[in-house]
Design a protein around this motif. Structure first.
Motif, short mmCIF file in Angstrom:
data_model
loop_
_atom_site.label_atom_id
_atom_site.label_comp_id
_atom_site.label_asym_id
_atom_site.label_seq_id
_atom_site.Cartn_x
_atom_site.Cartn_y
_atom_site.Cartn_z
N MET B 56 9.61 69.30 45.09
CA MET B 56 10.71 68.71 44.33
C MET B 56 12.05 69.40 44.56
O MET B 56 13.07 68.93 44.07
CB MET B 56 10.38 68.75 42.83
N LEU B 60 15.36 71.60 49.49
CA LEU B 60 14.26 72.01 50.38
C LEU B 60 14.36 73.50 50.71
O LEU B 60 14.10 73.92 51.84
CB LEU B 60 14.26 71.20 51.68
N ASP C 43 14.87 63.65 38.06
CA ASP C 43 14.56 63.52 39.48
C ASP C 43 13.30 62.69 39.71
O ASP C 43 13.25 61.83 40.58
CB ASP C 43 14.38 64.92 40.07
N ALA C 44 12.28 62.96 38.90
CA ALA C 44 11.01 62.24 39.06
C ALA C 44 11.18 60.75 38.77
O ALA C 44 10.66 59.90 39.48
CB ALA C 44 9.94 62.86 38.16
N ARG C 47 13.01 59.11 41.66
CA ARG C 47 12.14 58.86 42.82
C ARG C 47 11.18 57.71 42.56
O ARG C 47 11.00 56.83 43.40
CB ARG C 47 11.33 60.12 43.15
N ARG C 110 11.88 63.44 54.18
CA ARG C 110 12.93 64.43 53.95
C ARG C 110 12.57 65.82 54.48
O ARG C 110 13.38 66.49 55.10
CB ARG C 110 13.23 64.52 52.45
N ALA C 111 11.32 66.22 54.24
CA ALA C 111 10.90 67.57 54.67
C ALA C 111 10.95 67.69 56.19
O ALA C 111 11.18 68.76 56.73
CB ALA C 111 9.51 67.87 54.16
N VAL C 115 17.47 68.54 55.10
CA VAL C 115 18.31 68.10 53.98
C VAL C 115 19.62 67.49 54.45
O VAL C 115 20.10 66.52 53.87
CB VAL C 115 18.60 69.29 53.04
#
Lengths: 417, 68, 219
Positions: B56, B60, C43-44, C47, C110-111, C115
């Motif tokens: 979250m 990152l 945030d959750a 998403r 994203r990972a 970013v």
């Protein structure tokens, strides 16, 4: 004691190749297994990096050994304003540093070497390289590059970033430069003085090296001495020399000495002239400081330690690379707080805040910059406890108005021993 | 499973503070909103929390790293 | 017939959810959280809501294509302005859909992509919503009865408020608020002039590009 690194000095000219060979003899050629043998010798000698962090040289070399297409980077950036030893080495005895760099290249199988030094010292390095090319065909490509400006520019990852053409900003490790360094290649970044020591250890062996010193720092060390001494400059001293005696080597004290800043701006304060302490790891550690980059600044009794500490903290906060929040905001907060204490404008709880924030910034950056500042402040808190509370209560003292001793790199003006 | 530690890349972190909300057992915020992380190995029963905090993180900046 | 209703319903709900997603995203980035609604909750929900938007829009698109009334091909839902049924207004929907897909895919990866790349793409969120909004007004069959118009205007108000709040929370708040207020005022004025003259006026179906073969039929 006879000079080792600074043998042949003072001299009106840089030591040329012929004189260098006369003084030290030829650099040994490393045959099969010679690299491993040299690393073992560095380990036996107990050689540590002389750039500030004091990391064991042998461990650094082993981390690069056996990797493909390694690079050697000679770090002569010397971002520490109170230090002048690397400049002395590069301008006066460049061949000693070059020997060390070439030995590293042989030992680790490197074909490329980069010398990172301030532009002002490029000329003597280049002429030393020309002498060598005239004498023999070089086996290693050596490039001379300008080192970055700024205090953290000499940090190895920042230096590599600069050499890659980007901003000189430190990055989080791991990966260490040994794994992923210059342009992704395995890289040995070693301080100029460290490599000069290597040149001598390869010739004379570990036992000879250790013979020159005592205790935790074997051999000799270059120290940049400044402040309240008659003859500030760079001196080669046997490791283990009592700190008060080190001041005598620099011509003796100009006035009563209130404290010594040991290691560099990131180093720490010890009270008086360091009575009871000597220039070796174990002794310095007992006082919460380290040899660092070999800097010794003598703070005279006429200087204000609180104003010096506050000004130094403000300067160091300003030198933050600005990447890590705890460094930017933490050092900024500490600088403000110390400024308030020095000016006698304290608020309730400022004492506790000083301790809290000093602890809070430790280990919180990508590089050790905040750690160094924390150490400097916490040793100041111990050594200058009385003066700090006096200032907090009564405001500036008579000495506060004097020109600051630190932040004026007096050591650079007087160069050789 | 080899032990893992939580580490933050301080150059990437922008003090969103979500990790400290999600994993307060391990992460606290300093006086400027940046995370202070327990440097020990994350115990297996807290691994889920660590993983969620990593996933979250808006920047990152948080990572689980194996070994020391 | 059922498909056409489903298209309209999912379109309406998707606009509301997209609005919620955008508003929460803005709240998140402007760090307007509190003790009672911590950031990870904001945030959750951001998403999760965004994933529902993708799902709803997928149904919205599929039903519109499958329904036999309006001649909309699958390509028209992806390639903007190429269709025969209200090409401009369906095209805006296609643009919005493309941006939505880009936002969703980069967010899921994203990972991997890092970013910086993700954030660059995510700025497109600010374009995604206005396209969807104009698509709803221009294509929507439910503007005239009113309820869809009011729902859309409520969404617009929420977005306007969120954008203003973000501008106020930014570093150069003064400049940002002035700029955003000016843009919002112009957009509001344009809408106030256009809605009565456009979607609410007689003959909009024809003007907006409905094929004449369909105009005779009552739907």
């Amino acid at each position: 004691m006879r000079h080792r690194l600074l043998a042949g000095l003072p001299s009106p000219h840089p030591i040329g190749l012929a004189t260098h060979l006369e003084l030290h003899g030829p650099s040994p050629l490393l045959g099969r297994g010679g690299g491993d043998a040299l690393i073992a010798e560095l380990e036996a000698a107990g050689l540590r990096g002389c750039g500030g962090a004091g990391f064991p040289a042998a461990a650094k070399w082993r981390a690069v050994a056996g990797r493909r297409r390694p690079v050697i980077v000679v770090n002569a950036a010397e971002g520490e304003p109170m230090s002048a030893k690397d400049r002395v080495l590069m301008t006066q005895v460049p061949h000693l540093v070059l020997d060390g760099a070439l030995l590293a290249a042989q030992a680790l199988g490197a074909r490329d070497c980069v010398i990172a030094a301030p532009a002002g010292v490029h000329a003597p390095i280049r002429s030393a390289l020309r002498e060598r090319r005239a004498a023999a065909r070089p086996a290693v490509r050596i490039k001379v590059e300008a080192s970055p400006h700024g205090y953290v520019g000499g940090e190895e990852s920042a230096l590599l970033s600069h050499l890659e053409g980007r901003a000189p900003l430190p990055r989080l490790k791991p990966p260490f430069p040994a794994e992923r360094g210059l342009n992704g290649r395995p890289t040995l970044v070693q301080n100029a003085e460290t490599l000069a020591h290597v040149a001598l250890i390869a010739r004379h062996g570990a036992a000879w090296f250790r013979d020159g010193g005592s205790g935790g720092i074997p051999g000799t060390a270059l120290v940049s001495i400044s402040g309240a001494v008659r003859a500030p400059g760079v001196y080669e001293i046997p490791a283990g020399t009592p700190l008060p005696d080190v001041l005598d080597i620099a011509g003796g004290r100009l006035q009563q000495v209130r404290a010594l800043l040991v290691g560099g701006y990131f180093g720490g304060w010890v009270g008086g002239a360091g009575e009871g302490l000597s220039f070796d790891d174990a002794s310095l550690q007992s006082a919460g400081v380290s040899a660092g980059a070999g800097v010794l600044v003598a703070l005279g009794a006429a200087d204000c330690p609180v104003a010096e500490t506050a000004a130094l903290t403000a300067w160091l906060a300003d030198e933050s690379a600005g990447q890590c929040g705890p460094c930017v905001y933490g050092l900024g907060a500490l600088a403000d707080l110390l400024g308030r204490i020095a000016g006698g404008r304290t608020e309730r709880g400022d004492g506790a805040r000083l301790t809290r924030w000093t602890e809070m910034v430790r280990g919180r950056g990508a590089c050790r910059h905040p750690d160094g500042v924390a150490r400097m402040i916490s040793t100041a808190g111990r050594v200058f406890a009385t003066e700090l509370s006096e200032h907090a209560r009564r405001g500036p003292c008579a000495a506060c108005g004097r020109a600051r001793l630190l932040l004026t790199p007096r050591a650079r003006e007087a160069a050789t021993a | 499973m080899r032990p893992e530690r939580l580490v933050v890349d301080p150059t990437a972190c922008t003090a969103h503070g979500m990790c400290a909300e999600l994993f307060p057992e391990w992460i606290q915020l300093d006086d400027w909103g940046y995370p202070m992380i327990d440097s020990g190995d994350v115990p297996p029963d807290l691994r889920d929390h660590a993983e969620r905090a990593v996933k979250m993180c808006p920047a990152l900046a948080l990572k689980l790293r194996r070994g020391s | 017939m059922a498909l056409w209703y489903l298209t309209r319903a999912t379109g309406g709900v998707a606009l509301v959810l997209l609005t919620i997603t955008l508003v929460l995203g803005i709240v998140d980035v402007a760090r307007l959280s509190s003790q009672r609604t911590p950031r990870f909750v904001v945030d959750a929900v951001h998403r999760t809501a965004s994933l529902f938007v993708v799902l709803l829009v997928a149904i919205h698109v599929l039903t519109a294509v499958l329904d036999s009334f309006a001649p909309i091909r699958l390509a028209d839902a992806i390639v903007p302005f190429g269709g025969t049924y209200r090409p401009v207004w369906v095209g805006l929907g296609a643009l919005s859909f493309d941006l939505l897909l880009a936002l969703a895919v980069t967010s899921l990866l994203r990972a991997r992509i890092g970013v910086r790349a993700w954030r660059t793409v995510h700025w497109a969120a600010y374009a995604c919503w206005p396209f969807a909004f104009m698509h709803a007004l221009g294509t929507g069959s439910d503007i005239k009865p009113g309820w869809m118009l009011w729902l859309s205007l409520a969404c617009a108000a929420a977005v306007a408020l969120a954008v203003l709040a973000r501008a106020a929370a930014s570093y150069s708040a003064g400049v940002a608020v002035t700029g955003v207020t000016a843009v919002l005022a112009i957009a509001g004025l344009a809408l106030a002039l256009w809605i009565p003259a456009g979607p609410l006026a007689n003959g909009w179906a024809k003007k907006s590009g409905t094929p004449s073969s369909l105009l005779g039929g009552k739907r």
